[in-house]
Design an enzyme around this catalytic site. Structure first.
Site, mmCIF file in Angstrom:
data_model
loop_
_atom_site.group_PDB
_atom_site.id
_atom_site.type_symbol
_atom_site.label_atom_id
_atom_site.label_comp_id
_atom_site.label_asym_id
_atom_site.label_seq_id
_atom_site.Cartn_x
_atom_site.Cartn_y
_atom_site.Cartn_z
ATOM 1 N N HIS A 214 0.944 -1.252 0.157
ATOM 2 C CA HIS A 214 -0.092 -0.079 -0.064
ATOM 3 C C HIS A 214 0.827 1.170 -0.039
ATOM 4 O O HIS A 214 1.893 1.398 0.652
ATOM 5 C CB HIS A 214 -1.015 0.258 1.104
ATOM 6 C CG HIS A 214 -1.930 -1.216 1.258
ATOM 7 N ND1 HIS A 214 -2.404 -1.726 2.273
ATOM 8 C CD2 HIS A 214 -2.795 -1.556 0.296
ATOM 9 C CE1 HIS A 214 -3.149 -2.799 2.124
ATOM 10 N NE2 HIS A 214 -3.458 -2.456 0.454
ATOM 11 N N ALA A 215 0.715 1.904 -0.884
ATOM 12 C CA ALA A 215 1.692 3.052 -1.270
ATOM 13 C C ALA A 215 1.732 4.119 -0.237
ATOM 14 O O ALA A 215 3.064 4.508 0.079
ATOM 15 C CB ALA A 215 0.946 3.942 -2.514
ATOM 16 N N ARG A 216 0.829 4.477 0.626
ATOM 17 C CA ARG A 216 0.970 5.413 1.856
ATOM 18 C C ARG A 216 1.627 4.914 2.857
ATOM 19 O O ARG A 216 1.892 5.684 3.862
ATOM 20 C CB ARG A 216 -0.355 6.082 2.038
ATOM 21 C CG ARG A 216 -1.467 5.136 2.626
ATOM 22 C CD ARG A 216 -2.723 5.620 2.525
ATOM 23 N NE ARG A 216 -3.743 4.594 3.175
ATOM 24 C CZ ARG A 216 -5.268 4.734 2.877
ATOM 25 N NH1 ARG A 216 -5.423 5.831 2.304
ATOM 26 N NH2 ARG A 216 -5.940 3.891 3.377
ATOM 27 N N GLU A 217 1.720 3.834 3.115
ATOM 28 C CA GLU A 217 2.453 3.264 4.365
ATOM 29 C C GLU A 217 3.875 3.094 4.269
ATOM 30 O O GLU A 217 4.542 2.079 4.239
ATOM 31 C CB GLU A 217 1.898 1.704 4.439
ATOM 32 C CG GLU A 217 0.303 1.689 4.608
ATOM 33 C CD GLU A 217 -0.270 0.403 4.764
ATOM 34 O OE1 GLU A 217 0.475 -0.741 4.735
ATOM 35 O OE2 GLU A 217 -1.560 0.256 4.568
ATOM 36 N N ARG A 269 -3.111 4.846 -2.013
ATOM 37 C CA ARG A 269 -3.116 3.461 -1.294
ATOM 38 C C ARG A 269 -2.802 2.601 -2.429
ATOM 39 O O ARG A 269 -2.219 1.808 -2.157
ATOM 40 C CB ARG A 269 -4.451 3.304 -0.674
ATOM 41 C CG ARG A 269 -4.599 1.821 -0.376
ATOM 42 C CD ARG A 269 -5.933 1.640 0.282
ATOM 43 N NE ARG A 269 -6.358 0.285 0.550
ATOM 44 C CZ ARG A 269 -6.254 -0.416 1.545
ATOM 45 N NH1 ARG A 269 -5.523 0.055 2.646
ATOM 46 N NH2 ARG A 269 -6.550 -1.774 1.732
ATOM 47 N N ASN A 286 -3.526 -5.773 -2.310
ATOM 48 C CA ASN A 286 -3.764 -6.996 -1.149
ATOM 49 C C ASN A 286 -5.114 -7.486 -1.108
ATOM 50 O O ASN A 286 -5.477 -8.022 -0.107
ATOM 51 C CB ASN A 286 -3.239 -6.269 0.132
ATOM 52 C CG ASN A 286 -2.952 -7.388 1.270
ATOM 53 O OD1 ASN A 286 -2.183 -8.431 0.946
ATOM 54 N ND2 ASN A 286 -3.273 -7.215 2.613
ATOM 55 N N ARG A 287 -5.837 -7.051 -2.093
ATOM 56 C CA ARG A 287 -7.171 -7.719 -2.555
ATOM 57 C C ARG A 287 -7.043 -8.645 -3.682
ATOM 58 O O ARG A 287 -7.972 -9.033 -4.167
ATOM 59 C CB ARG A 287 -8.134 -6.718 -2.438
ATOM 60 C CG ARG A 287 -8.593 -5.760 -1.266
ATOM 61 C CD ARG A 287 -8.800 -6.738 0.029
ATOM 62 N NE ARG A 287 -9.153 -5.850 0.829
ATOM 63 C CZ ARG A 287 -8.503 -5.332 1.880
ATOM 64 N NH1 ARG A 287 -7.162 -5.499 1.677
ATOM 65 N NH2 ARG A 287 -8.907 -4.443 2.869
ATOM 66 N N HIS A 339 3.142 -3.846 6.843
ATOM 67 C CA HIS A 339 2.041 -2.973 6.577
ATOM 68 C C HIS A 339 1.935 -1.721 7.715
ATOM 69 O O HIS A 339 2.784 -2.028 8.563
ATOM 70 C CB HIS A 339 0.603 -3.448 6.365
ATOM 71 C CG HIS A 339 0.300 -4.549 5.370
ATOM 72 N ND1 HIS A 339 -0.611 -4.312 4.409
ATOM 73 C CD2 HIS A 339 0.963 -5.452 4.789
ATOM 74 C CE1 HIS A 339 -0.886 -5.222 3.513
ATOM 75 N NE2 HIS A 339 0.374 -5.888 3.865
ATOM 76 N N TYR A 392 -10.720 -7.508 10.720
ATOM 77 C CA TYR A 392 -11.910 -7.720 9.721
ATOM 78 C C TYR A 392 -11.576 -8.713 8.673
ATOM 79 O O TYR A 392 -10.438 -8.841 8.250
ATOM 80 C CB TYR A 392 -12.316 -6.343 9.441
ATOM 81 C CG TYR A 392 -11.010 -5.445 8.868
ATOM 82 C CD1 TYR A 392 -10.727 -5.640 7.327
ATOM 83 C CD2 TYR A 392 -10.749 -4.676 9.613
ATOM 84 C CE1 TYR A 392 -9.496 -5.031 6.951
ATOM 85 C CE2 TYR A 392 -9.590 -3.888 9.136
ATOM 86 C CZ TYR A 392 -9.050 -4.231 7.837
ATOM 87 O OH TYR A 392 -8.046 -3.294 7.317
ATOM 88 N N GLU A 415 1.236 -5.421 11.083
ATOM 89 C CA GLU A 415 0.744 -3.804 11.091
ATOM 90 C C GLU A 415 1.924 -3.005 12.158
ATOM 91 O O GLU A 415 1.591 -3.119 13.183
ATOM 92 C CB GLU A 415 -0.470 -3.728 11.390
ATOM 93 C CG GLU A 415 -1.530 -4.533 10.481
ATOM 94 C CD GLU A 415 -1.810 -3.768 9.130
ATOM 95 O OE1 GLU A 415 -1.358 -2.883 9.069
ATOM 96 O OE2 GLU A 415 -2.514 -4.155 8.313
#
Length: 452
Positions: A214-217, A269, A286-287, A339, A392, A415
């Site tokens: 995810h780009a923003r992480e 993201r 990641n989906r 992440h 989730y 995370e």
């Protein structure tokens, strides 16, 4: 005591009254939309081939809010915030949710929550100010003439070129230990570059590590490179359980999105596929993995931040990892994907609230890692559990694919910091302590892999 559920009809009626009170001119649908819903992708003119918008996105006045998530009315309100006020869910668990609200929607969203009698906490008061202060300039960190032979430090977040140059530096400086390989290319033609660290022992097990899906992480690539650098630069002093592993390290799984987040939109993201959709471009990588693709926690709508793509492995970034790992002769025993944020150690399954038969092993190892991470950092506590139940359900994740398709026992998603004070905009001065925690995590995983 369990909360009393609110029917869809009652919830919609209440929401309509609140929106009228706040002066909203939006029309209400027949039913309140789900939290993961997104509008159909609007028709957009084709963006320029160089992916450069007229000017970078600014988030002046935007805020991050935390709302208790413990009953149905609050969940309905969160869904309505997303649908009506261009808000997005950044992180949530069983007790609370972090909601990002843009500056132009702030007053109406505040009115909505007050009218609905739902309290909230402002976690980040001005998102643009947080963005402007998270990362020191290259000049401030004296990177232009780094005496180590490369520009990488772990006191600032670096662009892709610096990361790739550092990988090449390791391969050139330690040719008996390190090598690099491009395993494919991104949508926009950037290399997916993997660093292999190995002592050449033919009986070695293999562990995969990646970051930046995810780009923003930004803390994720910074942490993955920190781990690799610690391994290599202190190789002679590493214990056998770290030395007798073939490490495969992909620091930036989503290079297009990562560069886009540095140049144009800090909070981007997804990848950069489907540029014809303009602001709705991109797939959540990641989906996009093939195991249980398209299930819970995904969307078929391009505007959604959890858009799963047109099919499993529709994106070149996820497809490249899949093909490389499946065709490799490596003896895969570990799959570690990093992440942010929330401070969790998560294991399969993520596609549903279920666990694999050996979940007790995964929990035991995760708990041991969390304890060692706490000792390493002097205070950061990580929560351990299966992804689908602890957070989730989210189908199509890379860790589920590693376990379900490749049968890799120790597949974990970490995370990283923090728990929400800074969220995705974690100041660069936290790279090193976060990296130290991650090194402790990897050490525990390697010890378990050595026993297999």
């Amino acid at each position: 005591m369990n909360p009393i559920p609110v029917s869809r009809t009652v919830a919609t009626f209440i929401v309509s009254l609140v929106l009228l009170q706040c002066g909203s001119t939006h029309k209400l649908p027949a039913e309140t939309a789900s939290a993961n819903a997104a509008p159909d992708a609007p028709e957009q003119p084709s963006v320029r081939a160089n992916d450069a918008p007229a000017q970078p996105v600014k988030y002046d006045g935007a805020q991050l809010w935390r709302i208790a998530y413990d009953d149905q009315p609050k969940k309905n309100a969160v869904a309505e915030l997303q649908d009506r006020f261009d808000a997005s869910m950044w992180n949530y668990n069983a007790t609370s949710v972090d909601i990002f609200v843009r500056g132009q929607q702030l007053k109406k969203a505040e009115c909505f929550l007050r009218a609905a009698n739902i309290p909230y906490e402002v976690v980040i008061e001005d998102m643009q100010r947080a963005i402007d202060t998270e990362n020191p300039s290259l000049e401030e960190t004296e990177l232009w003439e780094n005496r180590n032979g490369h520009r990488m430090t772990w006191t600032a977040y670096h662009r892709l070129a610096d990361i790739y140059d550092w990988m090449d530096y390791l391969a050139q400086t330690y040719p008996d230990l390190c090598s690099t390989k491009a395993i494919g290319k991104s949508v926009q033609g950037r290399e997916l570059k993997v660093l292999r660290i190995s002592n050449g022992n033919p009986t070695n097990r293999a562990i995969w590590m990646d970051g930046g899906i995810h780009a923003r992480e930004w803390i994720s690539p910074a942490t993955v490179t920190y781990i690799a650098n610690e391994l290599v630069e202190d190789w002679d002093n590493q214990p056998d359980h770290l030395r007798n592993v073939d490490w495969y390290v992909l620091p930036v799984h989503n290079p297009d999105g990562y560069e886009h987040s540095h140049q144009y939109d800090r909070l981007w993201r997804k990848n950069r596929g489907g540029l014809q959709y303009g602001p709705c471009a991109g797939v959540d990588l990641n989906r996009n993995y093939g195991y249980k693709w398209g299930g819970q926690g995904t969307s078929k709508q391009p505007c959604s931040e959890i858009f799963a793509g047109s099919g499993p492995f529709s994106e070149p970034e996820s497809k490249a990892v899949s093909e490389f790992m499946q065709s490799s002769a490596a003896d895969w025993k570990g799959f570690l994907t990093f992440h942010s944020y929330g401070q969790y150690i998560l294991y399969p399954w993520g596609y549903d609230r279920v666990v694999p038969p050996d979940h007790a092993d995964l929990k035991r190892v995760g708990d041991a890692a969390a304890e060692q991470m706490l000792q390493a950092s002097g205070g950061s506590r990580y929560t351990v559990g299966p992804s689908g139940s602890t957070l989730y359900p989210a189908a199509g994740g890379s860790d589920d694919w590693a376990r379900g398709a490749l049968n890799i026992k120790y597949a974990y998603t970490v995370e990283l910091r923090d728990t929400g004070r800074y969220g995705f905009v974690l100041p660069a001065n936290q790279i090193k302590p976060t990296g130290d925690e991650a090194v402790a995590f990897v050490d525990i995983i390697a010890q378990e892999v050595a026993k297999l």
